[in-house]
Motif scaffolding. Structure first.
Motif, PDB file in Angstrom:
ATOM      1  N   GLY A 179      47.740   6.655  27.004  1.00 47.92           N
ATOM      2  CA  GLY A 179      48.136   6.479  28.395  1.00 47.92           C
ATOM      3  C   GLY A 179      49.299   5.551  28.600  1.00 47.92           C
ATOM      4  O   GLY A 179      49.699   5.294  29.747  1.00 47.92           O
ATOM      5  N   SER A 180      49.860   5.024  27.506  1.00 43.64           N
ATOM      6  CA  SER A 180      50.968   4.080  27.637  1.00 43.64           C
ATOM      7  C   SER A 180      52.266   4.821  27.941  1.00 43.64           C
ATOM      8  O   SER A 180      52.525   5.896  27.392  1.00 43.64           O
ATOM      9  CB  SER A 180      51.123   3.272  26.348  1.00 43.64           C
ATOM     10  N   ASP A 181      53.074   4.238  28.824  1.00 46.21           N
ATOM     11  CA  ASP A 181      54.370   4.816  29.157  1.00 46.21           C
ATOM     12  C   ASP A 181      55.503   3.856  28.792  1.00 46.21           C
ATOM     13  O   ASP A 181      56.577   3.870  29.395  1.00 46.21           O
ATOM     14  CB  ASP A 181      54.446   5.173  30.641  1.00 46.21           C
ATOM     15  N   GLU A 182      55.251   3.019  27.777  1.00 40.27           N
ATOM     16  CA  GLU A 182      56.247   2.034  27.377  1.00 40.27           C
ATOM     17  C   GLU A 182      57.437   2.711  26.710  1.00 40.27           C
ATOM     18  O   GLU A 182      57.309   3.756  26.055  1.00 40.27           O
ATOM     19  CB  GLU A 182      55.620   1.014  26.420  1.00 40.27           C
ATOM     20  N   THR A 183      58.589   2.113  26.862  1.00 40.26           N
ATOM     21  CA  THR A 183      59.816   2.617  26.251  1.00 40.26           C
ATOM     22  C   THR A 183      60.566   1.451  25.619  1.00 40.26           C
ATOM     23  O   THR A 183      60.221   0.284  25.813  1.00 40.26           O
ATOM     24  CB  THR A 183      60.716   3.286  27.305  1.00 40.26           C
ATOM     25  N   GLY A 184      61.600   1.795  24.873  1.00 39.03           N
ATOM     26  CA  GLY A 184      62.452   0.768  24.291  1.00 39.03           C
ATOM     27  C   GLY A 184      61.737  -0.101  23.274  1.00 39.03           C
ATOM     28  O   GLY A 184      60.926   0.377  22.478  1.00 39.03           O
ATOM     29  N   PHE A 185      62.022  -1.394  23.311  1.00 36.48           N
ATOM     30  CA  PHE A 185      61.480  -2.330  22.335  1.00 36.48           C
ATOM     31  C   PHE A 185      59.963  -2.438  22.429  1.00 36.48           C
ATOM     32  O   PHE A 185      59.283  -2.599  21.409  1.00 36.48           O
ATOM     33  CB  PHE A 185      62.116  -3.702  22.536  1.00 36.48           C
ATOM     34  N   ALA A 186      59.423  -2.341  23.643  1.00 44.48           N
ATOM     35  CA  ALA A 186      57.968  -2.398  23.816  1.00 44.48           C
ATOM     36  C   ALA A 186      57.300  -1.218  23.117  1.00 44.48           C
ATOM     37  O   ALA A 186      56.220  -1.360  22.523  1.00 44.48           O
ATOM     38  CB  ALA A 186      57.615  -2.407  25.302  1.00 44.48           C
ATOM     39  N   TYR A 187      57.933  -0.052  23.168  1.00 46.32           N
ATOM     40  CA  TYR A 187      57.398   1.132  22.487  1.00 46.32           C
ATOM     41  C   TYR A 187      57.420   0.929  20.968  1.00 46.32           C
ATOM     42  O   TYR A 187      56.453   1.275  20.275  1.00 46.32           O
ATOM     43  CB  TYR A 187      58.210   2.360  22.875  1.00 46.32           C
ATOM     44  N   VAL A 188      58.513   0.367  20.458  1.00 47.10           N
ATOM     45  CA  VAL A 188      58.622   0.116  19.014  1.00 47.10           C
ATOM     46  C   VAL A 188      57.523  -0.844  18.556  1.00 47.10           C
ATOM     47  O   VAL A 188      56.880  -0.623  17.516  1.00 47.10           O
ATOM     48  CB  VAL A 188      60.015  -0.457  18.672  1.00 47.10           C
ATOM     49  N   LEU A 189      57.285  -1.901  19.317  1.00 48.48           N
ATOM     50  CA  LEU A 189      56.234  -2.851  18.970  1.00 48.48           C
ATOM     51  C   LEU A 189      54.860  -2.192  18.987  1.00 48.48           C
ATOM     52  O   LEU A 189      54.000  -2.489  18.139  1.00 48.48           O
ATOM     53  CB  LEU A 189      56.261  -4.041  19.929  1.00 48.48           C
ATOM     54  N   ASP A 190      54.646  -1.302  19.942  1.00 49.55           N
ATOM     55  CA  ASP A 190      53.365  -0.604  20.033  1.00 49.55           C
ATOM     56  C   ASP A 190      53.143   0.277  18.802  1.00 49.55           C
ATOM     57  O   ASP A 190      52.052   0.304  18.225  1.00 49.55           O
ATOM     58  CB  ASP A 190      53.327   0.238  21.308  1.00 49.55           C
ATOM     59  N   VAL A 191      54.192   0.996  18.390  1.00 50.25           N
ATOM     60  CA  VAL A 191      54.091   1.847  17.195  1.00 50.25           C
ATOM     61  C   VAL A 191      53.843   0.997  15.951  1.00 50.25           C
ATOM     62  O   VAL A 191      52.999   1.332  15.102  1.00 50.25           O
ATOM     63  CB  VAL A 191      55.359   2.701  17.031  1.00 50.25           C
ATOM     64  N   LEU A 206      54.967  23.368  14.368  1.00 59.31           N
ATOM     65  CA  LEU A 206      53.933  22.339  14.248  1.00 59.31           C
ATOM     66  C   LEU A 206      54.293  21.329  13.158  1.00 59.31           C
ATOM     67  O   LEU A 206      54.156  20.115  13.345  1.00 59.31           O
ATOM     68  CB  LEU A 206      52.586  22.981  13.937  1.00 59.31           C
ATOM     69  N   ILE A 207      54.765  21.849  12.018  1.00 58.68           N
ATOM     70  CA  ILE A 207      55.138  20.962  10.913  1.00 58.68           C
ATOM     71  C   ILE A 207      56.336  20.107  11.307  1.00 58.68           C
ATOM     72  O   ILE A 207      56.377  18.890  11.018  1.00 58.68           O
ATOM     73  CB  ILE A 207      55.439  21.790   9.653  1.00 58.68           C
ATOM     74  N   ALA A 208      57.318  20.702  11.971  1.00 53.08           N
ATOM     75  CA  ALA A 208      58.487  19.940  12.406  1.00 53.08           C
ATOM     76  C   ALA A 208      58.099  18.842  13.392  1.00 53.08           C
ATOM     77  O   ALA A 208      58.685  17.752  13.397  1.00 53.08           O
ATOM     78  CB  ALA A 208      59.504  20.885  13.050  1.00 53.08           C
ATOM     79  N   GLU A 209      57.069  19.117  14.203  1.00 55.73           N
ATOM     80  CA  GLU A 209      56.613  18.139  15.190  1.00 55.73           C
ATOM     81  C   GLU A 209      55.865  16.979  14.548  1.00 55.73           C
ATOM     82  O   GLU A 209      55.960  15.836  15.003  1.00 55.73           O
ATOM     83  CB  GLU A 209      55.708  18.853  16.200  1.00 55.73           C
ATOM     84  N   LYS A 210      55.147  17.254  13.465  1.00 56.42           N
ATOM     85  CA  LYS A 210      54.284  16.240  12.860  1.00 56.42           C
ATOM     86  C   LYS A 210      54.899  15.533  11.655  1.00 56.42           C
ATOM     87  O   LYS A 210      54.352  14.518  11.199  1.00 56.42           O
ATOM     88  CB  LYS A 210      52.960  16.888  12.409  1.00 56.42           C
ATOM     89  N   ILE A 211      56.005  16.040  11.138  1.00 57.50           N
ATOM     90  CA  ILE A 211      56.548  15.458   9.914  1.00 57.50           C
ATOM     91  C   ILE A 211      57.174  14.085  10.159  1.00 57.50           C
ATOM     92  O   ILE A 211      57.204  13.228   9.266  1.00 57.50           O
ATOM     93  CB  ILE A 211      57.581  16.411   9.262  1.00 57.50           C
ATOM     94  N   GLY A 212      57.638  13.838  11.387  1.00 55.32           N
ATOM     95  CA  GLY A 212      58.229  12.541  11.708  1.00 55.32           C
ATOM     96  C   GLY A 212      57.263  11.382  11.533  1.00 55.32           C
ATOM     97  O   GLY A 212      57.576  10.410  10.821  1.00 55.32           O
ATOM     98  N   PRO A 213      56.070  11.431  12.163  1.00 53.41           N
ATOM     99  CA  PRO A 213      55.098  10.354  11.956  1.00 53.41           C
ATOM    100  C   PRO A 213      54.690  10.175  10.490  1.00 53.41           C
ATOM    101  O   PRO A 213      54.485   9.044  10.036  1.00 53.41           O
ATOM    102  CB  PRO A 213      53.907  10.786  12.815  1.00 53.41           C
ATOM    103  N   THR A 214      54.595  11.286   9.746  1.00 51.67           N
ATOM    104  CA  THR A 214      54.235  11.180   8.332  1.00 51.67           C
ATOM    105  C   THR A 214      55.326  10.494   7.533  1.00 51.67           C
ATOM    106  O   THR A 214      55.053   9.639   6.674  1.00 51.67           O
ATOM    107  CB  THR A 214      53.957  12.579   7.743  1.00 51.67           C
TER     108      THR A 214
END
Length: 360
Positions: free
Chosen positions: A211-223, A130-138
């Protein structure tokens, strides 16, 4: 003429004369002699202190979570459901909560030494995964906030000090002190209300659009779109501390003799500040920077909860609600270890950057 420790820029004047070479102490203390033997001792003392701090974290973390009111997860997990007392006792036995606290503690320490942080009561998943999964966003959130805060705070702090008493100095210090005194969660809620609720410029929470399935640059912009408000919240509070410390450090250096010497050599004020004052003023900020890098990760609990950011902070909030003891202990140990490690690194870097400590 006195040359401030760590100021290498004055070692060579405009005519190419090596000023530092004329001083018998220019080469600094001889690390190969008796003084050099203090380095291993220094490392041993700091490493021992870090290990003792970590041991105290493990002990306090284990017992503190078990003395909280309503800390029995078997009762909390069955609340609102028609279950018998026997079922509650079965859950407590399954979780190992029917053993004495001392027995639970030694079992916990044994698992911890093998890298086993236990299994989450709520998620029914290993705490480590769980920690390994969540540490990236943090790390994404706190790393971005730390980089912006350090750069902005140190830059504005040295400019404010150099222009002491000006409108720029008063504006920067006043703004910094205001943000420094604002609770992080309150500022986050205000930004959420204004920019997400009223103006609809940013999303109200999460890391990506549901519900978004964006990838690539669109995904980066969304994040990045979702990242903006949490980062602004953390930067607004944290940068102020770097600004005030840097300003105080530069003000202390401004009266030093080596700056007078630099001006006497005809260097313009911008070079005097950038090449001489700022490098020496950075020394007191080293510890603060590394302490806050660790502290930012621990402080992410509030920001991640406000913005529903799926990191370790939000995971800790979820664990507190249950309460999920293995998950709480795991995140507590991870947060504390990062802070202790950053403190240890700060001690080592401070010794490297300040030659005076090498002779200690």
């Amino acid at each position: 003429m006195s040359i401030a420790p760590g100021s290498d820029a004055l070692a060579r004047d405009e005519a190419g004369v090596d000023v530092a070479s004329t001083s018998p102490d220019a080469a600094g203390p001889d690390e190969s002699g008796p003084r050099g033997s203090t380095l291993p001792r220094y490392l041993a003392v700091k490493a021992g202190g870090a290990l003792i701090s970590l041991a105290m974290v493990v002990v306090l973390g284990f017992f503190s979570f078990r003395i909280l009111p309503g800390s029995d997860p078997a009762i909390n997990l069955t609340r609102g459901r028609q279950v018998s007392a026997a079922e509650v006792e079965r859950l407590r036995h399954e979780f190992g909560l029917d053993q004495s606290l001392i027995a639970q503690f030694f079992r916990y320490v044994g698992d911890l030494l093998t890298g086993n942080l236990g299994t989450s009561f709520v998620y029914n998943q290993s705490v480590s995964s769980l920690i390994a999964e969540k540490i990236g966003p943090t790390l994404l959130l706190t790393g971005t906030a730390a980089l912006i805060s350090i750069t902005l705070g140190l830059w504005l702090g040295q400019l404010a000090a150099w222009r002491r008493g000006s409108w720029f100095d008063k504006l920067q210090t006043g703004t910094a002190l205001t943000f420094w005194s604002v609770p992080t969660f309150w500022l986050g809620l205000i930004l959420l209300l204004v920019f997400a609720g009223m103006l609809h410029l940013f999303p109200a929470g999460g890391m990506t659009t549901a519900g978004s399935d964006e990838t690539g640059f669109a995904y980066v912009l969304d994040v990045l779109h979702h990242l903006t408000l949490p980062v602004v919240t953390m930067v607004a509070v944290v940068y102020a501390q770097y600004l005030m410390v840097m300003r105080a450090s530069v003000l202390e250096e401004m009266s030093a003799d080596y700056l007078t010497t630099a001006r006497a050599k005809g260097l313009p004020e911008d070079k005097v500040r950038a090449r001489h004052a700022v490098p020496n003023a950075l020394l007191p900020t080293v510890t603060l920077i590394f302490l806050h890098v660790g502290g930012l990760i621990g402080g992410a609990v509030t920001v991640e909860t406000v913005f529903s950011w799926p990191g370790l902070g939000f995971l800790t909030f979820t664990a507190l609600s249950a309460p999920d003891l293995p998950l709480l202990q795991g995140t507590f140990v991870v947060f504390s270890t990062i802070v202790i490690l950053m403190n240890f690194v700060a001690d080592l870097l401070y010794r490297v950057l300040d030659p005076r400590l090498k002779a200690a």
